[in-house]
Design a protein around this motif. Structure first.
Motif, PDB file in Angstrom:
ATOM      1  N   THR A 171     -13.848 -25.476 -37.694  1.00 36.51           N
ATOM      2  CA  THR A 171     -13.361 -26.707 -37.019  1.00 36.51           C
ATOM      3  C   THR A 171     -12.836 -26.088 -35.685  1.00 36.51           C
ATOM      4  O   THR A 171     -11.886 -25.546 -35.647  1.00 36.51           O
ATOM      5  CB  THR A 171     -12.430 -27.638 -37.684  1.00 36.51           C
ATOM      6  N   LYS A 172     -13.389 -26.621 -34.689  1.00 27.50           N
ATOM      7  CA  LYS A 172     -12.911 -25.933 -33.428  1.00 27.50           C
ATOM      8  C   LYS A 172     -11.471 -26.598 -33.001  1.00 27.50           C
ATOM      9  O   LYS A 172     -10.605 -25.936 -32.599  1.00 27.50           O
ATOM     10  CB  LYS A 172     -13.938 -26.335 -31.983  1.00 27.50           C
ATOM     11  N   ASN A 173     -11.300 -27.968 -32.893  1.00 28.56           N
ATOM     12  CA  ASN A 173     -10.198 -28.624 -32.557  1.00 28.56           C
ATOM     13  C   ASN A 173     -10.091 -29.857 -33.356  1.00 28.56           C
ATOM     14  O   ASN A 173     -11.244 -30.507 -33.614  1.00 28.56           O
ATOM     15  CB  ASN A 173     -10.234 -29.123 -31.027  1.00 28.56           C
ATOM     16  N   GLY A 174      -9.079 -30.010 -34.008  1.00 32.35           N
ATOM     17  CA  GLY A 174      -8.966 -31.395 -34.735  1.00 32.35           C
ATOM     18  C   GLY A 174      -7.519 -31.448 -35.681  1.00 32.35           C
ATOM     19  O   GLY A 174      -6.584 -30.789 -35.249  1.00 32.35           O
ATOM     20  N   VAL A 175      -7.385 -32.265 -36.671  1.00 31.07           N
ATOM     21  CA  VAL A 175      -6.268 -32.253 -37.246  1.00 31.07           C
ATOM     22  C   VAL A 175      -6.655 -32.229 -38.705  1.00 31.07           C
ATOM     23  O   VAL A 175      -7.518 -32.910 -39.525  1.00 31.07           O
ATOM     24  CB  VAL A 175      -5.828 -33.786 -36.997  1.00 31.07           C
ATOM     25  N   LEU A 176      -5.588 -31.390 -39.430  1.00 29.99           N
ATOM     26  CA  LEU A 176      -5.678 -31.579 -40.941  1.00 29.99           C
ATOM     27  C   LEU A 176      -4.709 -32.616 -41.416  1.00 29.99           C
ATOM     28  O   LEU A 176      -3.682 -32.662 -41.176  1.00 29.99           O
ATOM     29  CB  LEU A 176      -5.384 -30.046 -41.660  1.00 29.99           C
ATOM     30  N   VAL A 177      -4.995 -33.342 -42.358  1.00 32.76           N
ATOM     31  CA  VAL A 177      -4.429 -34.312 -42.968  1.00 32.76           C
ATOM     32  C   VAL A 177      -4.364 -34.254 -44.523  1.00 32.76           C
ATOM     33  O   VAL A 177      -5.470 -34.364 -45.263  1.00 32.76           O
ATOM     34  CB  VAL A 177      -4.870 -35.857 -42.736  1.00 32.76           C
ATOM     35  N   CYS A 195      -4.761 -46.599 -41.747  1.00 32.73           N
ATOM     36  CA  CYS A 195      -3.971 -45.730 -42.643  1.00 32.73           C
ATOM     37  C   CYS A 195      -3.228 -45.208 -41.811  1.00 32.73           C
ATOM     38  O   CYS A 195      -3.386 -44.972 -40.383  1.00 32.73           O
ATOM     39  CB  CYS A 195      -4.965 -45.107 -43.351  1.00 32.73           C
ATOM     40  N   THR A 196      -2.088 -44.463 -42.284  1.00 27.00           N
ATOM     41  CA  THR A 196      -1.144 -43.610 -41.760  1.00 27.00           C
ATOM     42  C   THR A 196      -0.858 -42.348 -42.380  1.00 27.00           C
ATOM     43  O   THR A 196      -0.502 -42.267 -43.566  1.00 27.00           O
ATOM     44  CB  THR A 196       0.382 -44.587 -41.691  1.00 27.00           C
ATOM     45  N   ALA A 197      -0.733 -41.365 -41.629  1.00 26.02           N
ATOM     46  CA  ALA A 197      -0.693 -39.985 -42.100  1.00 26.02           C
ATOM     47  C   ALA A 197       0.648 -39.616 -41.444  1.00 26.02           C
ATOM     48  O   ALA A 197       1.009 -39.591 -40.251  1.00 26.02           O
ATOM     49  CB  ALA A 197      -1.675 -38.938 -41.432  1.00 26.02           C
ATOM     50  N   ARG A 198       1.787 -39.646 -42.276  1.00 21.51           N
ATOM     51  CA  ARG A 198       3.138 -39.184 -42.095  1.00 21.51           C
ATOM     52  C   ARG A 198       3.900 -38.261 -42.419  1.00 21.51           C
ATOM     53  O   ARG A 198       5.079 -37.709 -42.188  1.00 21.51           O
ATOM     54  CB  ARG A 198       3.902 -40.637 -42.367  1.00 21.51           C
ATOM     55  N   SER A 199       2.790 -37.308 -43.294  1.00 19.19           N
ATOM     56  CA  SER A 199       3.432 -36.181 -43.747  1.00 19.19           C
ATOM     57  C   SER A 199       2.563 -35.182 -43.977  1.00 19.19           C
ATOM     58  O   SER A 199       1.318 -35.563 -44.334  1.00 19.19           O
ATOM     59  CB  SER A 199       4.483 -36.254 -45.067  1.00 19.19           C
ATOM     60  N   GLY A 200       2.656 -33.932 -44.241  1.00 19.69           N
ATOM     61  CA  GLY A 200       1.591 -32.857 -44.367  1.00 19.69           C
ATOM     62  C   GLY A 200       0.281 -32.979 -43.481  1.00 19.69           C
ATOM     63  O   GLY A 200      -0.710 -33.127 -43.666  1.00 19.69           O
ATOM     64  N   ILE A 201       0.747 -32.886 -41.910  1.00 27.52           N
ATOM     65  CA  ILE A 201      -0.361 -33.062 -40.879  1.00 27.52           C
ATOM     66  C   ILE A 201      -0.182 -31.783 -40.113  1.00 27.52           C
ATOM     67  O   ILE A 201       1.057 -31.403 -39.757  1.00 27.52           O
ATOM     68  CB  ILE A 201      -0.088 -34.082 -40.058  1.00 27.52           C
ATOM     69  N   TRP A 202      -1.335 -31.254 -39.750  1.00 27.58           N
ATOM     70  CA  TRP A 202      -1.416 -30.110 -39.003  1.00 27.58           C
ATOM     71  C   TRP A 202      -2.368 -29.815 -38.014  1.00 27.58           C
ATOM     72  O   TRP A 202      -3.522 -30.487 -38.293  1.00 27.58           O
ATOM     73  CB  TRP A 202      -1.425 -28.550 -39.773  1.00 27.58           C
ATOM     74  N   ILE A 203      -2.276 -29.333 -36.995  1.00 28.05           N
ATOM     75  CA  ILE A 203      -3.252 -29.493 -35.540  1.00 28.05           C
ATOM     76  C   ILE A 203      -4.033 -27.992 -35.938  1.00 28.05           C
ATOM     77  O   ILE A 203      -3.543 -27.104 -36.074  1.00 28.05           O
ATOM     78  CB  ILE A 203      -2.405 -29.308 -34.560  1.00 28.05           C
ATOM     79  N   ILE A 204      -5.205 -28.154 -36.094  1.00 30.22           N
ATOM     80  CA  ILE A 204      -6.195 -27.183 -35.839  1.00 30.22           C
ATOM     81  C   ILE A 204      -6.911 -26.735 -34.495  1.00 30.22           C
ATOM     82  O   ILE A 204      -7.238 -27.811 -33.772  1.00 30.22           O
ATOM     83  CB  ILE A 204      -7.458 -27.542 -37.008  1.00 30.22           C
ATOM     84  N   SER A 205      -6.697 -25.543 -34.275  1.00 29.06           N
ATOM     85  CA  SER A 205      -7.413 -25.070 -32.863  1.00 29.06           C
ATOM     86  C   SER A 205      -8.274 -23.832 -33.150  1.00 29.06           C
ATOM     87  O   SER A 205      -7.731 -22.508 -33.649  1.00 29.06           O
ATOM     88  CB  SER A 205      -6.414 -24.921 -31.994  1.00 29.06           C
TER      89      SER A 205
END
Length: 262
Positions: A171-177, A195-205
């Motif tokens: 994954t070049k750029n994205g978000v882990l939910v 839907c809502t992601a409100r915890s356990g979210i990380w940015i992938i680069s």
């Protein structure tokens, strides 16, 4: 079933999620790749996917896939299965709540919409045969005392063959939910959901998990989402979403999903 239950891992996963979520950053608004981990996929399966494959919903033209049996509705290798005979499955059972034997059923096979599920009542109305999916759902599991059952999958399942780590590396750029909340169909006939992601979210680069992110809202469409699945992992996990059906969900990556910081 308890032989596969590891309370130490649950504690470790929870503590790592908390520690790795300190000082979150605001994710950029826009379209991105999203890697949904099993708990997040479980929410989607239970609250967005499942009802669209009911014979009742399908025959009443309230499914976003009505009149599409036999047609492609997902990427080529995607499969959606109800497996009531799965070992250690939370919803596994030899017969349904009307006494009809259960069987493994493919709703989507190789991207093609293959079958729906039903109980006796709705199958009779449509001149069909029950698939053994009558349920008197208890909460969180078990049976209720309701006299009239409803049709529901037993173990809605997605399976893949890719390693989760490889999906993230690719994954070049994205978000882990890792979790989703307040997952609702907004327009079920079109397949729109929120839907809502409100915890356990990380940015992938560049294939690496870089930093935690603040809450984001996801508003999307199920038919489009199924055409945007780019990877399915082999880490299927039994998930019991809040007040819903048990599912078995892996990590899934989807492309072109729009997020909005909250």
């Amino acid at each position: 079933m308890l032989s596969d239950f590891y309370p130490e891992k649950i504690g470790t996963d929870a503590s790592e999620m908390c520690a790795n979520s300190i000082n979150p950053h605001t994710a950029d608004s826009g379209t991105t790749s999203i890697v949904f981990d099993p708990l997040a996929v479980g929410e989607l399966l239970a609250f967005v996917f499942a009802s669209n494959f009911s014979l009742k919903t399908y025959s009443e033209n309230r499914s976003c896939f009505s009149e599409k049996i036999g047609k492609s509705i997902a990427v080529e290798n995607f499969e959606l299965i109800d497996d009531p005979h799965m070992p250690n499955g939370l919803g596994s059972k030899p017969f349904d709540d009307e006494g009809v034997p259960t069987k493994k059923t493919h709703y989507i096979r190789n991207g093609i919409f293959e079958k729906t599920y039903s109980d006796l009542h709705n199958a009779y109305k449509e001149g069909a045969t029950s698939t053994g999916n009558a349920s008197r759902l208890g909460s969180p599991l078990g049976r209720s005392s309701d006299p009239v059952p409803m049709p529901a999958p037993h173990n809605l399942t997605v399976r893949g063959s890719t390693k989760r780590d490889d999906i993230i590396k690719d994954t070049k750029n994205g978000v882990l939910v890792s979790r989703l909340w307040y997952t609702y169909p907004v327009n079920p006939i079109r397949g729109d959901f929120s839907c809502t992601a409100r915890s356990g979210i990380w940015i992938i680069s560049d294939g690496q998990i870089k930093e935690p992110a603040k809450s984001v809202r996801i508003i999307h469409n199920l038919p489009r989402l199924l055409q945007q699945v780019s990877a399915v992992a082999d880490n299927g996990r039994a998930v019991l979403p809040w007040a819903s059906i048990p599912v078995t969900a892996p990590t899934i990556r989807c492309e072109g999903v729009t997020i909005s910081p909250i």
